[in-house]
Design a protein around this motif. Structure first.
Motif, short mmCIF file in Angstrom:
data_model
loop_
_atom_site.label_atom_id
_atom_site.label_comp_id
_atom_site.label_asym_id
_atom_site.label_seq_id
_atom_site.Cartn_x
_atom_site.Cartn_y
_atom_site.Cartn_z
N PRO A 243 9.25 -17.28 -12.14
CA PRO A 243 9.63 -17.83 -13.45
C PRO A 243 9.94 -19.32 -13.39
O PRO A 243 9.61 -20.06 -14.32
CB PRO A 243 10.87 -17.02 -13.83
N GLU A 244 10.54 -19.79 -12.32
CA GLU A 244 10.82 -21.22 -12.19
C GLU A 244 9.54 -22.03 -12.10
O GLU A 244 9.40 -23.07 -12.75
CB GLU A 244 11.69 -21.47 -10.96
N THR B 88 5.38 -25.43 -15.13
CA THR B 88 4.00 -25.69 -15.53
C THR B 88 3.79 -25.53 -17.03
O THR B 88 2.66 -25.52 -17.51
CB THR B 88 3.02 -24.77 -14.77
N GLY B 89 4.89 -25.39 -17.80
CA GLY B 89 4.77 -25.39 -19.24
C GLY B 89 5.02 -24.07 -19.94
O GLY B 89 4.96 -24.00 -21.16
N TYR B 90 5.33 -23.04 -19.20
CA TYR B 90 5.63 -21.74 -19.82
C TYR B 90 7.06 -21.71 -20.32
O TYR B 90 7.95 -22.35 -19.76
CB TYR B 90 5.45 -20.61 -18.80
N THR B 91 7.28 -20.92 -21.35
CA THR B 91 8.62 -20.54 -21.77
C THR B 91 8.89 -19.20 -21.09
O THR B 91 8.09 -18.27 -21.23
CB THR B 91 8.70 -20.39 -23.30
N THR B 92 9.97 -19.11 -20.36
CA THR B 92 10.23 -17.89 -19.59
C THR B 92 11.57 -17.28 -19.99
O THR B 92 12.48 -17.97 -20.45
CB THR B 92 10.26 -18.18 -18.08
N PHE B 93 11.67 -15.98 -19.83
CA PHE B 93 12.94 -15.29 -19.98
C PHE B 93 12.85 -13.95 -19.27
O PHE B 93 11.76 -13.46 -18.98
CB PHE B 93 13.35 -15.12 -21.46
N GLY B 94 13.97 -13.39 -18.96
CA GLY B 94 14.00 -12.10 -18.30
C GLY B 94 15.06 -11.20 -18.92
O GLY B 94 16.05 -11.69 -19.45
N ILE B 95 14.81 -9.92 -18.87
CA ILE B 95 15.74 -8.93 -19.37
C ILE B 95 15.94 -7.91 -18.26
O ILE B 95 14.97 -7.38 -17.74
CB ILE B 95 15.21 -8.23 -20.63
#
Length: 103
Positions: free
Chosen positions: A86-87, A92-99
């Motif tokens: 995720p980092e 590289t331009g992604y929006t990331t999140f985790g649940i």
């Protein structure tokens, strides 16, 4: 608007491929996963680098074996000095999140 492809990593602890219809189980046990799998990359062979969740998930996120990333039975936390997927995606331009229900 970004032209980056969508990336979804779905980790289901204790789910067995032999019980999911997207992997050939004769009953329709996983219709939502089947729909997702029909339009996704579905891995048919995978080997877990650890025998339980923590080392396996950290290997998935870092690309390293448990002996290298340090999250295994002798160490119950991740040392945070290796970048995670995720980092790298965020850089590289992604929006990331985790649940997750786990810490």
């Amino acid at each position: 608007m970004s032209s980056l492809p969508n990336v979804l990593i779905l980790v289901m602890d204790t789910a067995r491929a032999q019980s999911l219809s997207c992997y050939g189980y004769e009953r329709a046990t996983s219709p939502n996963l089947d729909a997702l799998a029909a339009d996704s990359v579905l891995y048919e062979q995978a080997i877990a680098p650890g025998c339980w969740s923590l080392p396996s998930q950290m290997s998935l996120l870092t690309g390293l074996f448990p002996a290298k990333h340090g999250a295994h039975e002798l160490h119950l936390s991740y040392p945070h000095h290796y970048p995670t997927m995720p980092e790298v995606l965020r850089e590289t331009g992604y929006t990331t999140f985790g649940i997750s229900p786990n810490s």
